[in-house]
Design a protein around this motif. Structure first.
Motif, mmCIF file in Angstrom:
data_model
loop_
_atom_site.group_PDB
_atom_site.id
_atom_site.type_symbol
_atom_site.label_atom_id
_atom_site.label_comp_id
_atom_site.label_asym_id
_atom_site.label_seq_id
_atom_site.Cartn_x
_atom_site.Cartn_y
_atom_site.Cartn_z
ATOM 1 N N GLY A 267 41.369 9.566 -37.931
ATOM 2 C CA GLY A 267 42.394 10.586 -38.171
ATOM 3 C C GLY A 267 42.991 10.490 -39.551
ATOM 4 N N ALA A 268 44.289 10.191 -39.612
ATOM 5 C CA ALA A 268 44.981 10.092 -40.903
ATOM 6 C C ALA A 268 44.319 9.026 -41.779
ATOM 7 C CB ALA A 268 46.452 9.758 -40.688
ATOM 8 N N VAL A 269 44.306 9.262 -43.070
ATOM 9 C CA VAL A 269 43.617 8.391 -44.023
ATOM 10 C C VAL A 269 44.636 7.631 -44.860
ATOM 11 C CG1 VAL A 269 42.058 8.327 -46.001
ATOM 12 C CG2 VAL A 269 41.616 9.908 -44.114
ATOM 13 N N LEU A 270 44.367 6.350 -45.080
ATOM 14 C CA LEU A 270 45.225 5.533 -45.927
ATOM 15 C C LEU A 270 44.853 5.752 -47.383
ATOM 16 C CD1 LEU A 270 47.475 3.365 -45.793
ATOM 17 C CD2 LEU A 270 45.658 1.641 -45.873
ATOM 18 N N ASN A 271 45.828 6.195 -48.183
ATOM 19 C CA ASN A 271 45.586 6.518 -49.589
ATOM 20 C C ASN A 271 46.706 5.942 -50.443
ATOM 21 O OD1 ASN A 271 44.734 7.622 -51.991
ATOM 22 N ND2 ASN A 271 45.420 9.702 -51.510
ATOM 23 N N ASN A 272 46.383 4.871 -51.198
ATOM 24 C CA ASN A 272 47.383 4.213 -52.057
ATOM 25 C C ASN A 272 48.638 3.816 -51.294
ATOM 26 O OD1 ASN A 272 45.839 4.345 -54.452
ATOM 27 N ND2 ASN A 272 46.474 6.462 -54.782
ATOM 28 N N GLY A 273 48.430 3.326 -50.062
ATOM 29 C CA GLY A 273 49.554 2.880 -49.256
ATOM 30 C C GLY A 273 50.182 3.953 -48.393
ATOM 31 N N TYR A 274 49.771 5.214 -48.554
ATOM 32 C CA TYR A 274 50.311 6.324 -47.771
ATOM 33 C C TYR A 274 49.330 6.699 -46.659
ATOM 34 C CZ TYR A 274 53.715 7.016 -51.529
ATOM 35 O OH TYR A 274 54.730 6.851 -52.435
ATOM 36 N N LEU A 275 49.852 6.896 -45.448
ATOM 37 C CA LEU A 275 49.031 7.342 -44.330
ATOM 38 C C LEU A 275 49.147 8.856 -44.240
ATOM 39 C CD1 LEU A 275 47.244 6.210 -42.048
ATOM 40 C CD2 LEU A 275 49.263 6.294 -40.560
ATOM 41 N N GLN A 276 48.073 9.545 -44.611
ATOM 42 C CA GLN A 276 48.127 10.993 -44.782
ATOM 43 C C GLN A 276 47.263 11.733 -43.757
ATOM 44 O OE1 GLN A 276 46.879 11.189 -48.932
ATOM 45 N NE2 GLN A 276 49.015 11.457 -49.557
ATOM 46 N N PRO A 277 47.881 12.571 -42.910
ATOM 47 C CA PRO A 277 47.110 13.432 -42.015
ATOM 48 C C PRO A 277 46.331 14.456 -42.835
ATOM 49 C CG PRO A 277 49.422 13.348 -41.387
ATOM 50 C CD PRO A 277 49.320 12.746 -42.747
ATOM 51 N N ASN A 278 45.301 15.011 -42.245
ATOM 52 C CA ASN A 278 44.541 16.045 -42.943
ATOM 53 C C ASN A 278 45.041 17.427 -42.539
ATOM 54 O OD1 ASN A 278 43.217 16.722 -40.412
ATOM 55 N ND2 ASN A 278 41.936 14.908 -40.722
ATOM 56 N N SER A 279 44.343 18.444 -42.968
ATOM 57 C CA SER A 279 44.761 19.821 -42.693
ATOM 58 C C SER A 279 43.972 20.467 -41.566
ATOM 59 C CB SER A 279 44.623 20.672 -43.966
ATOM 60 O OG SER A 279 45.504 20.200 -44.973
ATOM 61 N N SER A 280 43.247 19.637 -40.805
ATOM 62 C CA SER A 280 42.512 20.174 -39.659
ATOM 63 C C SER A 280 43.490 20.588 -38.564
ATOM 64 C CB SER A 280 41.544 19.124 -39.108
ATOM 65 O OG SER A 280 40.583 18.773 -40.084
ATOM 66 N N PRO A 281 43.099 21.520 -37.709
ATOM 67 C CA PRO A 281 44.010 21.980 -36.649
ATOM 68 C C PRO A 281 44.424 20.856 -35.705
ATOM 69 C CG PRO A 281 42.189 23.510 -36.912
ATOM 70 C CD PRO A 281 41.848 22.304 -37.734
ATOM 71 N N GLY A 282 45.621 20.957 -35.174
ATOM 72 C CA GLY A 282 46.115 19.954 -34.242
ATOM 73 C C GLY A 282 46.436 18.659 -34.950
ATOM 74 N N LEU A 283 46.088 17.549 -34.323
ATOM 75 C CA LEU A 283 46.318 16.244 -34.934
ATOM 76 C C LEU A 283 45.322 15.947 -36.043
ATOM 77 C CD1 LEU A 283 46.987 13.979 -31.798
ATOM 78 C CD2 LEU A 283 48.666 15.116 -33.257
ATOM 79 N N GLY A 284 44.159 16.587 -35.985
ATOM 80 C CA GLY A 284 43.137 16.303 -36.987
ATOM 81 C C GLY A 284 42.421 14.991 -36.733
ATOM 82 N N VAL A 285 42.291 14.606 -35.453
ATOM 83 C CA VAL A 285 41.580 13.377 -35.116
ATOM 84 C C VAL A 285 40.267 13.714 -34.428
ATOM 85 C CG1 VAL A 285 43.709 12.047 -34.870
ATOM 86 C CG2 VAL A 285 42.699 13.120 -32.856
ATOM 87 N N THR A 286 39.300 12.829 -34.585
ATOM 88 C CA THR A 286 38.012 12.979 -33.904
ATOM 89 C C THR A 286 37.744 11.723 -33.091
ATOM 90 O OG1 THR A 286 36.856 12.123 -35.866
ATOM 91 C CG2 THR A 286 37.037 14.514 -35.634
ATOM 92 N N TYR A 287 37.099 11.895 -31.936
ATOM 93 C CA TYR A 287 36.794 10.799 -31.022
ATOM 94 C C TYR A 287 35.358 10.346 -31.228
ATOM 95 C CZ TYR A 287 35.725 8.417 -26.612
ATOM 96 O OH TYR A 287 35.318 7.508 -25.661
ATOM 97 N N ASN A 288 35.182 9.042 -31.354
ATOM 98 C CA ASN A 288 33.854 8.466 -31.540
ATOM 99 C C ASN A 288 33.479 7.699 -30.283
ATOM 100 O OD1 ASN A 288 31.489 7.325 -32.400
ATOM 101 N ND2 ASN A 288 32.423 5.931 -33.880
ATOM 102 N N ALA A 289 32.728 8.337 -29.388
ATOM 103 C CA ALA A 289 32.348 7.711 -28.125
ATOM 104 C C ALA A 289 31.474 6.490 -28.335
ATOM 105 C CB ALA A 289 31.619 8.718 -27.240
ATOM 106 N N ALA A 290 30.840 6.385 -29.492
ATOM 107 C CA ALA A 290 29.953 5.249 -29.760
ATOM 108 C C ALA A 290 30.725 3.936 -29.812
ATOM 109 C CB ALA A 290 29.223 5.465 -31.088
ATOM 110 N N ASN A 291 32.048 4.009 -30.010
ATOM 111 C CA ASN A 291 32.847 2.787 -30.058
ATOM 112 C C ASN A 291 33.158 2.240 -28.676
ATOM 113 O OD1 ASN A 291 32.946 2.450 -32.752
ATOM 114 N ND2 ASN A 291 35.013 3.218 -33.047
#
Length: 361
Positions: A327-351
């Protein structure tokens, strides 16, 4: 709406020790809502504040089995009605939170907008996250700090103190960390591990360093001693375990607390997180967001509301070996959500993960 629950043990890269014990792994529950071909995701994380107050995985599983039939007739947009039903059923705050977040995620995807935009917030008006070093020997603490410094360039460090071995052990750990990162801003979290006298002593000792505040220095059973501590402490006092919802804020303000730690699992919903942030601000209190063993899903949800916080302790997902979400990406110490709809997270069933067939409707 159809509801599916996925159960998955998540392991920490580095076990985290606080005054009440050590956590190496937890078993989280992820809740998926489906309506009109759209999915909404939420997360329930077991947690304890010590004593009798404990929301473990077994309790969360039992409760989610019981409430799924109640929720079947609702649409994800009916958040208020859903929360009222959950409150009536006395469902744990972690389960309430998971369902509420899933509804918000669904709404954002249905509207085609990220959550922060739906709420009218600005993700560029946020602060860097802090990273956590647990109770340990000075040598282990130094290694943990060095590892964090390979992950993020941020300079906010939370140190867990309240070592059962006493104040000397706390001081040795902190001094080692400070010597290895003297330009960082430190915050201290004792998780209720100090007595009043110890808290006063440490507040004066730590005042000579770059310490922003003391978090939960006293046990939740000793809230009445907070005014005395506030009177003698040169450092601000923040409440964590003593603060669950907005209803706690006026009481804590009267006890001379300077700030509160808002955690999604304690609050029970993103709606309540918003209410707590605005209530705290109106009372002149500082706001921080915290986490338990939350994955990227839970911390991304909170990051969408990051512009309302003064401090962000949203680092738990960075310490997971098997985070099933991105989901959100760590960038220079900041945790930044993206602009995708909703939370902007994706589920990886392989984990990994075990779909709870018993829970699916």
């Amino acid at each position: 709406m159809e509801i599916t629950v996925i159960k998955l043990p998540v392991q920490k890269r580095f076990p985290l020790t606080i005054s009440r014990g050590t956590t190496a792994k937890t078993t989280n529950l992820w809740i998926k809502l489906e309506q009109e071909g759209i999915e909404g995701w939420g997360e329930a994380v077991p947690f304890s504040i010590g004593g009798e107050s404990k929301q473990d995985t077994e309790l969360l599983q039992k409760q989610v089995r019981e409430i799924i039939p109640i929720l079947k007739c609702f649409k994800p947009t009916a958040r208020s009605s859903i929360q009222a039903k959950l409150k009536e059923a006395k469902v744990s705050s972690a389960i309430c939170s998971a369902i509420d977040v899933a509804c918000y995620d669904w709404l954002g995807k249905r509207a085609g907008l990220p959550l922060w935009e739906i709420l009218g917030l600005d993700i560029n008006q946020t602060v860097p996250i802090s990273v956590t070093v647990g109770i340990s020997s000075p040598e282990e603490g130094k290694k943990r700090l060095e590892n964090w410094q390979t992950v993020t360039t941020g300079n906010r460090i939370k140190v867990k103190l309240g070592n059962p071995d006493g104040l000397e052990a706390d001081q040795k750990l902190f001094q080692t960390l400070y010597q290895n990162s003297p330009n960082s801003e430190f915050t201290i979290d004792a998780n209720g591990g100090w007595t009043l006298d110890q808290a006063i002593t440490m507040s004066h000792w730590l005042a000579d360093y770059n310490v922003a505040y003391l978090e939960q220095p006293l046990s939740v059973r000793e809230d009445e001693k907070l005014p005395t501590l506030a009177k003698h402490s040169p450092l601000p006092i923040f409440a964590d375990e003593s603060c669950f919802t907005s209803e706690d804020i006026p009481r804590l303000m009267a006890l001379n607390v300077d700030g509160i730690n808002i955690k999604l699992m304690k609050a029970g919903s993103l709606t309540e997180v918003l209410r707590m942030a605005y209530t705290a601000q109106s009372c002149g209190l500082k706001v921080m967001y915290g986490c338990y063993s939350d994955s990227s899903l839970g911390n991304t949800a909170m990051a969408h509301l990051g512009s309302l916080a003064d401090y962000l302790d949203l680092d738990s997902h960075l310490n997971l070996k098997d985070d099933p979400f991105c989901g959100a990406v760590l960038n220079n110490g900041y945790l930044q959500p993206n602009s995708s709809p909703g939370l902007g997270v994706t589920y990886n069933a392989a984990n990994g993960g075990t779909s709870g067939g018993d829970f699916t409707l």
